[in-house]
Design an enzyme around this catalytic site. Sequence first.
Site, PDB file in Angstrom:
ATOM      1  N   CYS A  55      33.882  36.823  16.337  1.00 19.78           N
ATOM      2  CA  CYS A  55      32.604  37.507  16.579  1.00 19.78           C
ATOM      3  C   CYS A  55      31.981  36.828  17.794  1.00 19.78           C
ATOM      4  O   CYS A  55      32.671  36.571  18.773  1.00 19.78           O
ATOM      5  CB  CYS A  55      31.698  37.440  15.347  1.00 19.78           C
ATOM      6  SG  CYS A  55      31.376  35.759  14.753  1.00 19.78           S
ATOM      7  N   ARG A  60      28.032  44.987  22.453  1.00 23.63           N
ATOM      8  CA  ARG A  60      28.337  43.630  22.914  1.00 23.63           C
ATOM      9  C   ARG A  60      29.835  43.478  23.167  1.00 23.63           C
ATOM     10  O   ARG A  60      30.243  42.780  24.103  1.00 23.63           O
ATOM     11  CB  ARG A  60      27.852  42.595  21.896  1.00 23.63           C
ATOM     12  CG  ARG A  60      26.335  42.497  21.804  1.00 23.63           C
ATOM     13  CD  ARG A  60      25.912  41.340  20.928  1.00 23.63           C
ATOM     14  NE  ARG A  60      26.315  40.066  21.508  1.00 23.63           N
ATOM     15  CZ  ARG A  60      26.456  38.939  20.809  1.00 23.63           C
ATOM     16  NH1 ARG A  60      26.249  38.951  19.496  1.00 23.63           N
ATOM     17  NH2 ARG A  60      26.808  37.820  21.398  1.00 23.63           N
TER      18      ARG A  60
END
Length: 286
Positions: free
Chosen positions: A245, A185
């Site tokens: 994140c 990601r």
Amino acid sequence: MGLVANLVELADIEPSLGTEELHLFDVRWYLDGRSGHRAFLEKHIRSAMFLDLDTCLCDPSTVDPALGRHPLPDPKSFESVLTSFGVSKSQLLVFYDDQAGSIAARAWWMASAIGYQAALLNGGLSAASNSMFESGESPIRSMPRLPYTSSTMSWDPDLVISEPELKALLSQGNAILLDARSKERYLGINETVDPKAGHIPGAVSAFWRQNVDRRNRFKHPNEIAKNFLQLGIGPTTEKEVISSCGSGVTACHNIFTLQYALQLQARLFPPSFSGWCHTLGNEIET
């Protein structure tokens, strides 16, 4: 206010389960949409109460996408949730999940940030034997809703960072920005959650999974320290360490781990990538 990375073993707290000394919270939540509360009802550690990420650990009433998918609620509202469970600052709050603390760390961070004694359960749900499980709701109401009220109380600026301040530190070369998401990601590969793929320019990949072993237990502090040293973070680090994140949840796992292994206080960028990618003009790297 500094945070304390308190990591506890189930054997050590078992005698206090269900007593006034300690409150145990189950913070299970799943990115794929499965219900953490349903999992809790099926099986949880004895005396645990359910704490929901979507309704207790973030502010679902926030409509500004620049604040991220899990915007921090007003701290006074979160404290109201804790007091609705009957807890006080003289008691130890222990949080766990079934994902090596990656979700529970958000609860640890929030509770610690407003002055509660908070800890993570090493190993989480897997630390318990079958004889320690029960099902159904706990005697205390398990799913309070955040009482959204206006308050002048804000999160400690030593613990969080705003987007303008983050940009300034990065442009000056005075910050190390960690990205706790998976490497895929981070690189923009197979992004299935956020509308854009990639990472905040200047961020370094620091997947939270590297903090724990295959049994979902935290690695030895020396091993953790070696991993972070490869990212330029160590006892003599002068740059400010910022944790991000996807939405400000697993970022707290890196904050806990840095405090646990290095006694280093990192700051949280709450919107993280999900907020960053919604701000017009923000660049994205892959």
